[in-house]
Design a protein around this motif. Structure first.
Motif, PDB file in Angstrom:
ATOM      1  N   ASN A 101       0.821  -1.208   0.000  1.00  0.00           N
ATOM      2  CA  ASN A 101       0.000   0.000   0.000  1.00  0.00           C
ATOM      3  C   ASN A 101       0.858   1.262   0.000  1.00  0.00           C
ATOM      4  O   ASN A 101       0.348   2.361   0.258  1.00  0.00           O
ATOM      5  N   TRP A 102       2.157   1.122  -0.270  1.00  0.00           N
ATOM      6  CA  TRP A 102       3.022   2.287  -0.321  1.00  0.00           C
ATOM      7  C   TRP A 102       2.503   3.266  -1.375  1.00  0.00           C
ATOM      8  O   TRP A 102       2.168   2.886  -2.502  1.00  0.00           O
ATOM      9  N   ASP A 103       2.424   4.516  -1.022  1.00  0.00           N
ATOM     10  CA  ASP A 103       1.963   5.613  -1.896  1.00  0.00           C
ATOM     11  C   ASP A 103       0.462   5.573  -2.173  1.00  0.00           C
ATOM     12  O   ASP A 103      -0.062   6.465  -2.852  1.00  0.00           O
ATOM     13  N   ARG A 104      -0.240   4.591  -1.643  1.00  0.00           N
ATOM     14  CA  ARG A 104      -1.689   4.534  -1.886  1.00  0.00           C
ATOM     15  C   ARG A 104      -2.377   5.783  -1.354  1.00  0.00           C
ATOM     16  O   ARG A 104      -3.343   6.274  -1.958  1.00  0.00           O
ATOM     17  N   TRP A 105      -1.893   6.312  -0.219  1.00  0.00           N
ATOM     18  CA  TRP A 105      -2.478   7.511   0.383  1.00  0.00           C
ATOM     19  C   TRP A 105      -1.470   8.662   0.412  1.00  0.00           C
ATOM     20  O   TRP A 105      -1.556   9.546   1.245  1.00  0.00           O
ATOM     21  N   GLY A 106      -0.525   8.616  -0.500  1.00  0.00           N
ATOM     22  CA  GLY A 106       0.444   9.698  -0.607  1.00  0.00           C
ATOM     23  C   GLY A 106       1.797   9.328  -0.030  1.00  0.00           C
ATOM     24  O   GLY A 106       1.913   8.463   0.837  1.00  0.00           O
TER      25      GLY A 106
END
Length: 252
Positions: free
Chosen positions: A15-20
């Protein structure tokens, strides 16, 4: 699962970068205002149920670093006050793992370098980011009850089909933003058989459950053990649930 398969999950379930790139919350981003409101709307009785256990102040095989509790003021001083010293990580004290807790190949969740965890505290992903609390739907999956036993034996793994069966038995479906609590019956087993060294054997989730957690978009994972089955059954990966869920998926 093989070592190579588990290590590959760091990429396939990431989920790396999924929310910035500056995200500090990981899966807790899934606990939106709408999710919280929906969870609150399901309340029927208003009864609260704690997940905490009493602070373990007595040493035992599963509590080698007991909580130190000292009274600093009593009737003699005219008021009551006390002092606690706690090493929360381990097998005996209720706690929540911050996303800075586990490293993989020198990195933290969301590709922060492990060096962000310093002698003076964590510069990123610290537990203070949960200071507003977590209000979401909690779903308890009771695996021993589904299997028709009081408790799982130490070292007994839980597989995705067990989670499916426990869901069906409870009449619920784990979904996005949920706090998933998985019961192994550890404390019932301890009452019946006494304390043992949980670093050698403890019931918990097999690594094959990781895609299940990712598919359901679980926001938070908890249980009466350490979530991982011990031993892990994966060569050279001691705690795959910890490693992939925390570092790759950002699940507290």
């Amino acid at each position: 699962m093989s070592t190579e398969e588990v290590l590959g999950l760091h990429t396939s379930l990431s989920n790396w970068d999924r929310w910035g790139s500056d995200d500090q919350l990981g899966g807790l981003n899934l606990v939106t205002a709408e999710v919280t409101a929906s969870a609150a709307a399901t309340v029927r009785s208003g009864r609260t149920v704690s997940c905490a256990r009493p602070l373990p102040t007595r040493p035992a095989l599963d509590n080698p670093v007991p909580v130190a509790h000292h009274m600093t003021s009593t009737a003699t001083e005219g008021h009551g006050a006390d002092y606690f010293a706690i090493a929360p990580h381990g097998f005996a004290t209720s706690h929540i793992d911050a996303l800075c807790h586990i490293f993989h190949e020198g990195r933290l969740y969301n590709d922060y370098p492990a060096e962000k965890v310093t002698a003076h505290g964590a510069e990123e992903l610290g537990i203070q980011h949960l200071r507003l609390g977590i209000v979401t739907r909690g779903v308890l999956l009771d695996v021993p009850a589904t299997r028709g036993v009081e408790a799982l034996e130490p070292g007994e793994p839980i597989f995705p089909e067990d989670l499916d069966a426990a869901e069906s038995a409870a009449g619920v479906n784990v979904g996005s933003g949920d706090a998933l609590l998985v019961r192994t019956g550890r404390w019932a087993w301890r009452r019946a058989h006494g304390a043992w060294d949980p670093t050698t054997s403890l019931a918990g989730l097999d690594a094959s459950c990781l895609p299940w957690l990712h598919d359901r978009d679980v926001a938070l994972l908890g249980g009466d053990g350490v979530s991982d089955v011990v031993p892990s059954r994966v060569d050279r990966v001691a705690l795959p649930i910890h490693s992939v869920a925390i570092v790759a998926m950002g699940i507290h």
